[in-house]
Design an enzyme around this catalytic site. Structure first.
Site, PDB file in Angstrom:
ATOM      1  N   CYS A 131       0.856  -1.189   0.000  1.00 40.52           N
ATOM      2  CA  CYS A 131       0.000   0.000   0.000  1.00 40.52           C
ATOM      3  C   CYS A 131       0.891   1.238   0.000  1.00 40.52           C
ATOM      4  O   CYS A 131       1.805   1.358   0.813  1.00 40.52           O
ATOM      5  CB  CYS A 131      -0.884  -0.026   1.251  1.00 40.52           C
ATOM      6  N   GLU A 132       0.637   2.151  -0.911  1.00 39.60           N
ATOM      7  CA  GLU A 132       1.479   3.337  -0.995  1.00 39.60           C
ATOM      8  C   GLU A 132       1.232   4.328   0.136  1.00 39.60           C
ATOM      9  O   GLU A 132       2.037   5.230   0.348  1.00 39.60           O
ATOM     10  CB  GLU A 132       1.302   4.032  -2.348  1.00 39.60           C
ATOM     11  N   HIS A 133       0.152   4.166   0.869  1.00 39.46           N
ATOM     12  CA  HIS A 133      -0.148   5.108   1.947  1.00 39.46           C
ATOM     13  C   HIS A 133       0.617   4.810   3.227  1.00 39.46           C
ATOM     14  O   HIS A 133       0.998   5.727   3.956  1.00 39.46           O
ATOM     15  CB  HIS A 133      -1.652   5.126   2.234  1.00 39.46           C
ATOM     16  N   HIS A 134       0.818   3.519   3.528  1.00 45.23           N
ATOM     17  CA  HIS A 134       1.498   3.135   4.780  1.00 45.23           C
ATOM     18  C   HIS A 134       2.691   2.220   4.559  1.00 45.23           C
ATOM     19  O   HIS A 134       3.352   1.830   5.511  1.00 45.23           O
ATOM     20  CB  HIS A 134       0.501   2.444   5.720  1.00 45.23           C
ATOM     21  N   GLN A 185      -5.115  -0.507  -4.624  1.00 46.54           N
ATOM     22  CA  GLN A 185      -5.780  -1.599  -5.340  1.00 46.54           C
ATOM     23  C   GLN A 185      -6.554  -1.104  -6.548  1.00 46.54           C
ATOM     24  O   GLN A 185      -6.603  -1.770  -7.584  1.00 46.54           O
ATOM     25  CB  GLN A 185      -6.692  -2.363  -4.372  1.00 46.54           C
ATOM     26  N   HIS A 210      -5.972  -5.915   3.310  1.00 42.38           N
ATOM     27  CA  HIS A 210      -5.014  -4.823   3.465  1.00 42.38           C
ATOM     28  C   HIS A 210      -4.539  -4.747   4.916  1.00 42.38           C
ATOM     29  O   HIS A 210      -5.341  -4.505   5.817  1.00 42.38           O
ATOM     30  CB  HIS A 210      -5.662  -3.501   3.058  1.00 42.38           C
ATOM     31  N   CYS A 230      -2.938  -2.464   6.274  1.00 44.14           N
ATOM     32  CA  CYS A 230      -3.131  -1.118   6.826  1.00 44.14           C
ATOM     33  C   CYS A 230      -4.498  -0.981   7.491  1.00 44.14           C
ATOM     34  O   CYS A 230      -4.693  -0.109   8.341  1.00 44.14           O
ATOM     35  CB  CYS A 230      -2.942  -0.055   5.750  1.00 44.14           C
TER      36      CYS A 230
END
Length: 195
Positions: free
Chosen positions: A87-90, A128, A156, A158
């Site tokens: 995941c690019e956020h976390h 995703q 996920h 996250c």
């Protein structure tokens, strides 16, 4: 060979990322000289290069390396393709299954190339939703089939090990092009993948 399997690690990148990981571990309050952590920064640097190797691979070349003229014009499905991404956020993993179908339009592709395309896009920092579209558009633009369908079902980390902490949630995304935009073709695909 049209593409190269990534097995080597760039020494400069490894050293740079290793030092950053060492500082992160230290900033979190750990002793980077402790036995169990001595080689962790280097292992983490190499792991990140492996998990993001998709930036250095071309999915179009992968598909083009095994395209064959063929008159078959019914649905081709490869389902339950394992998916592992970050995941690019976390920068936490998400994992699950990808189901791909296409209807040839004069050309087929070697079946193993579809999971390889999944891996190229999955081995990048991702969401995703974008991953679904990238796989879909790559196959559609390269094979130029009558239609393409992609469904991804993923868990996920996250959402599971932090934040809302919902361990049993699964996220489903889908994309359809060409003949799969027709409800009867889409329904046939969904039935064949058990949805």
């Amino acid at each position: 060979m049209p593409y190269k399997k990534f097995e080597e690690y760039n020494i400069q990148v490894t050293d740079d990322v290793k030092n950053r990981y060492k500082n992160i571990i230290k900033d979190l309050g750990e002793d980077t000289k402790r036995d169990g952590l001595l080689k962790t920064p280097e292992r983490a640097a190499k792991a990140m290069q492996f998990l993001t190797q998709g930036y250095h691979q071309d999915p179009v070349d992968i598909l083009k390396s095994a395209m064959f003229k063929e008159s078959y014009n019914e649905m081709v499905i490869v389902k339950d393709i394992e998916l592992y991404s970050l995941c690019e956020h976390h920068i936490l993993p998400f994992f699950g299954k990808v189901h791909i179908a296409y209807i040839p339009n004069g050309q087929i592709v070697g079946l193993s190339k579809l999971p390889r395309v999944v891996d190229v896009f999955a081995r990048r920092l991702q969401v995703q939703e974008r991953l679904t579209e990238q796989i879909l558009d790559c196959i559609n633009g390269t094979l130029k089939p009558q239609g393409v369908a992609v469904v991804i079902e993923a868990s996920h980390m996250c959402m599971m090990m932090r934040g809302v902490q919902k361990q049993n949630s699964i996220t489903t995304t889908s994309g359809f092009r060409g003949q799969f935009e027709k409800i009867e073709t889409r329904n046939e695909f969904l039935k064949l993948i058990g949805k």
